[in-house]
Design an enzyme around this catalytic site. Structure first.
Site, PDB file in Angstrom:
ATOM      1  N   HIS A   1     -13.254 -15.657   6.557  1.00 51.89           N
ATOM      2  CA  HIS A   1     -14.269 -14.671   6.936  1.00 51.89           C
ATOM      3  C   HIS A   1     -15.104 -14.312   5.721  1.00 51.89           C
ATOM      4  CE1 HIS A   1     -16.375 -11.354   8.609  1.00 51.89           C
ATOM      5  NE2 HIS A   1     -15.800 -10.480   7.805  1.00 51.89           N
TER       6      HIS A   1
ATOM      7  N   CYS B   1     -13.034  -7.626  12.294  1.00 53.36           N
ATOM      8  CA  CYS B   1     -13.466  -9.006  12.052  1.00 53.36           C
ATOM      9  C   CYS B   1     -12.353 -10.030  12.245  1.00 53.36           C
ATOM     10  CB  CYS B   1     -14.066  -9.122  10.651  1.00 53.36           C
ATOM     11  SG  CYS B   1     -15.573  -8.139  10.454  1.00 53.36           S
TER      12      CYS B   1
ATOM     13  N   ASN C   1     -22.876 -11.387   7.207  1.00 54.20           N
ATOM     14  CA  ASN C   1     -21.535 -11.091   7.731  1.00 54.20           C
ATOM     15  C   ASN C   1     -21.626 -11.034   9.249  1.00 54.20           C
ATOM     16  OD1 ASN C   1     -19.118  -9.977   8.560  1.00 54.20           O
ATOM     17  ND2 ASN C   1     -19.233  -8.161   7.249  1.00 54.20           N
TER      18      ASN C   1
END
Length: 342
Positions: free
Chosen positions: A270, A128, A300
């Site tokens: 994030h 990520c 997400n």
């Protein structure tokens, strides 16, 4: 105008000058996802389990025939259009994503073929944190005189790594973190700027935790086998690792730049789940009004998270205002980037 790669005199500063994002049209609620899992697996799950545990109400999912490259191309076109640029105005194209279209070739080439650009093209992947890593690489290439204008794109389709028919509750739990996933694309243009730009970058990596979560299939360890194509990861363990690592990289960034939270117009972090985000705010002390909260409606969205947040606030930012990016990625890595709008 076609711009083949040529070395150029390095500039003093590089920054983000345009941004775009793209969300798939299809919306999948947590309630519908849970019903599908219960129906296909035969498991009896507590009502509203996914929503209550994650705070995620819905997420976007890519339709059949929509790939990581599709989302990246759509976001890239929006970023280029907003800057009045042609694909041929780019001499570096970085596809920076945890997702990809295939193992080989690099998805950057698929994106480039669709855009019609002629840039030096390559992939960057770091879970990520991929997109922020890609921006940092583009910045470094521009500052080194190796590129004039870079296009950094991501296309994330992690929803396709979610196992909807777990054999038993243990398998459901082992992949529970995957039920947070949603799909999205994002893109930024990175080039030389006269003022502001990316003024600070820091990273911290704890690779001893690489086994905590991920998708094991597709590489030399597990080249084939459906059981390796699904995301596996214990959300509580992942959270525990990040809490153990702590806020040192953020503390260093604030100390080095001489800034406190009041020095940032926005803080883009994030987002995995609502409880994760709340815990981040508690540990760091970042004011809630500085955050751009997307996780309840989008889930997400992996490395596209910061890009989508940036696109939502980019037009509201005035020249000279600063934004802090905080990337969190499996592996485990944490990354900060301070960017000032030019």
């Amino acid at each position: 105008m076609d711009m083949p790669f040529q070395p150029c005199d390095p500039p003093a500063r590089a920054g983000i000058t345009a941004v775009g994002s793209l969300l798939p049209e299809q919306v999948l609620s947590s309630a519908d996802l849970q019903q599908e899992v219960a129906r296909t697996s035969g498991l009896t799950l507590p009502p509203t389990l996914l929503k209550q545990a994650t705070g995620i109400v819905s997420r976007r999912v890519a339709a059949e025939g929509v790939y990581a490259s599709t989302l990246a191309v759509g976001a890239a076109r929006r970023a280029l259009d907003s800057a009045g640029l042609s694909p041929l105005d780019v001499d570096l194209l970085v596809f920076a994503s945890a997702s990809r279209d295939m193992v080989e070739p690099a998805t950057a080439h698929i994106v480039q073929a669709e855009l019609g650009s002629r840039a030096h093209a390559l992939d960057v992947t770091n879970a990520c944190n991929s997109f922020v890593n890609g921006i940092d690489l583009a910045r470094s290439m521009v500052l080194a005189g190796r590129a004039r204008r870079a296009l950094v794109v991501t296309g994330e389709t992690p929803s396709r790594a979610v196992r909807k028919d777990p054999a038993d509750f243990a398998e459901f739990r082992s992949g529970f973190a995957g039920y947070t996933f949603g799909d999205a694309g994002a893109a930024v243009v990175v080039e030389a700027v006269g003022r502001g730009g990316i003024i600070d970058v820091d990273t911290e990596t704890h690779s001893e935790h690489w086994e905590v979560g991920g998708i094991p299939g597709g590489g030399s360890r597990h080249p084939r086998g459906d059981e390796h194509t699904w995301f596996r990861g214990d959300g509580h363990e992942l959270r525990g690792v990040f809490e153990k690592v702590g806020t040192a990289v953020i503390d260093r960034t604030l100390h080095r730049t001489g800034l406190d939270w009041g020095g940032f117009a926005r803080v883009l972090v994030h987002q995995v789940t609502v409880p994760y985000l709340e815990r981040f705010a508690e540990l760091t002390g970042v004011p809630e009004e500085k955050l751009v909260v997307t996780v309840p409606e989008l889930g997400n969205i992996a490395s596209a998270s910061i890009g989508v947040q940036l696109d939502r606030v980019y037009g509201e930012l005035a020249p000279g205002e600063r934004v802090l990016f905080v990337g969190l990625g499996g592996g485990i890595s944490i990354m900060t980037m301070v960017w000032e709008k030019s």
